[in-house]
Write an enzyme that holds these catalytic residues in place. Structure first.
Site, PDB file in Angstrom:
ATOM      1  N   SER A  79       0.840  -1.199   0.000  1.00  0.00           N
ATOM      2  CA  SER A  79       0.000   0.000   0.000  1.00  0.00           C
ATOM      3  C   SER A  79       0.878   1.253   0.000  1.00  0.00           C
ATOM      4  O   SER A  79       0.386   2.363  -0.224  1.00  0.00           O
ATOM      5  CB  SER A  79      -0.944   0.012   1.213  1.00  0.00           C
ATOM      6  OG  SER A  79      -0.249  -0.285   2.405  1.00  0.00           O
ATOM      7  N   ASP A  84       5.572  -6.989   2.245  1.00  0.00           N
ATOM      8  CA  ASP A  84       4.826  -7.488   1.087  1.00  0.00           C
ATOM      9  C   ASP A  84       5.753  -7.771  -0.084  1.00  0.00           C
ATOM     10  O   ASP A  84       6.582  -6.928  -0.455  1.00  0.00           O
ATOM     11  CB  ASP A  84       3.804  -6.435   0.632  1.00  0.00           C
ATOM     12  CG  ASP A  84       2.431  -6.655   1.237  1.00  0.00           C
ATOM     13  OD1 ASP A  84       2.105  -7.814   1.596  1.00  0.00           O
ATOM     14  OD2 ASP A  84       1.683  -5.673   1.344  1.00  0.00           O
ATOM     15  N   GLU A  89      -8.887  -9.893   4.014  1.00  0.00           N
ATOM     16  CA  GLU A  89      -9.262  -8.505   3.736  1.00  0.00           C
ATOM     17  C   GLU A  89     -10.668  -8.425   3.156  1.00  0.00           C
ATOM     18  O   GLU A  89     -10.991  -9.095   2.163  1.00  0.00           O
ATOM     19  CB  GLU A  89      -8.241  -7.878   2.767  1.00  0.00           C
ATOM     20  CG  GLU A  89      -8.565  -6.425   2.446  1.00  0.00           C
ATOM     21  CD  GLU A  89      -7.426  -5.663   1.774  1.00  0.00           C
ATOM     22  OE1 GLU A  89      -6.310  -6.192   1.668  1.00  0.00           O
ATOM     23  OE2 GLU A  89      -7.675  -4.504   1.370  1.00  0.00           O
TER      24      GLU A  89
HETATM   25  O1  KIV Z   1      -0.392  -3.416   1.750  1.00  0.00           O
HETATM   26  C1  KIV Z   1      -1.162  -3.371   2.724  1.00  0.00           C
HETATM   27  O2  KIV Z   1      -1.314  -2.332   3.378  1.00  0.00           O
HETATM   28  C2  KIV Z   1      -1.896  -4.571   3.075  1.00  0.00           C
HETATM   29  C3  KIV Z   1      -2.918  -4.457   4.167  1.00  0.00           C
HETATM   30  C4  KIV Z   1      -4.138  -3.811   3.635  1.00  0.00           C
HETATM   31  C5  KIV Z   1      -3.220  -5.760   4.795  1.00  0.00           C
HETATM   32  O3  KIV Z   1      -1.682  -5.598   2.508  1.00  0.00           O
END
Ligand code: KIV
Length: 272
Positions: free
Chosen positions: A53, A91, A190
């Site tokens: 994100s 991520d 989510e």
């Molecule tokens: O990238 C992110 O912020 C996420 C959350 C929404 C879990 O994957």
């Protein structure tokens, strides 16, 4: 009495499992840079997600797709430097693990080696299970992510609630089991119905962290800038805003501008 850094007990994947076992909820927030991560860790958060994100929040893109592996590593390095206690999950960005499992492993190893983070997260179930297994085989802890998976936004077409239909809910439940059996240490769910999320959290032994998934799960995650009100356009029903930082910061900047223009700043005490 303040606790010396060396005495701070660091969060581990094992501790998260113990928290689920004893019914203690897990707190998780995103962070992408040193200064915010310092505050979040100091407040006692259990898990920090260096989320993709960052693509939206930090870089201003309208999806998570453009962010690169190098950019994710840069964000993760900044967060790692800030942390005394929290477990850090990073991520794997879009395009860094879907191609094949060797590429997935290479990407995960780069994150671990170059940032010093503790684990990775990737989106999807059966479609990416080979990549999940390959990364796990290298001893890298993996968090799964099901339900609304923003890297697939162009397949979904919208950011609305997922798995409302029986078929998609059944696949989600199967995927959760698959990820648990593969060895994932936790799952993010989510934007799915709360009843489904509760069912999944009860059906797997690993911790399930929800975002827009109700409170029958083992913990909650939010995007830091959303819950602090730094972002103001994004207002989904599941978001609780704890501050309105956009307006507060704008007010402070306006005051500064006024003070500079009126020669009020700096005053006698603010110069040498
Ligand atoms: O990238 C992110 O912020 C996420 C959350 C929404 C879990 O994957």
């Amino acid at each position: 009495m303040s606790v010396a850094k060396k005495d701070i007990k660091k969060m581990t994947t094992h501790q998260l499992q113990e928290m689920k076992n004893r019914g203690e909820k897990i707190s998780m927030l995103t962070a992408y840079d040193y200064s915010y991560a310092r505050i979040v860790d100091d407040a006692g958060i259990d898990v920090i997600l260096v989320g993709d994100s960052a693509s939206n929040v930090m870089a201003g893109h309208d999806s998570t797709l453009p962010i690169t592996l190098d950019q994710m590593i840069y964000h993760a390095q900044s967060v790692v430097r800030a942390i005394d206690r929290a477990l850090i999950v990073v991520d794997l960005p879009f395009g860094s693990y879907q191609g094949n499992s060797s590429e997935a492993l290479r990407s995960a190893i780069r994150i671990m080696k170059e940032s010093g983070a503790h684990s990775v997260k990737l989106e999807g179930g059966s479609e990416v299970i080979d990549s999940v297994k390959r990364i796990l085989s290298a001893g890298i802890p993996v968090m799964g992510h099901l339900g609304l998976t923003p890297q697939s936004i162009y397949k979904f077409g919208t950011y609305t609630v997922r798995a409302k239909e029986i078929e998609e809910a059944a696949k989600l439940k199967e995927d959760a089991k698959l990820l648990e059996e593969a060895g994932c240490f936790a799952l993010v769910l989510e934007k799915i119905p709360a009843t489904l999320a509760t069912e999944v959290a009860k059906s797997v032994n690993i911790p399930v962290i929800g975002i827009g998934a109700g409170n029958g799960v083992d913990g909650q995650v939010l995007v830091l800038h959303d819950m602090l009100g730094v972002t103001k356009e994004f207002s989904p029903r599941f978001l609780r805003r704890y501050l309105n930082l956009y307006e507060e910061m704008k007010g402070a900047v306006s005051e500064y501008i006024k003070d500079v223009k009126s020669l009020d700043f700096p005053n006698d005490k603010e110069q040498y």
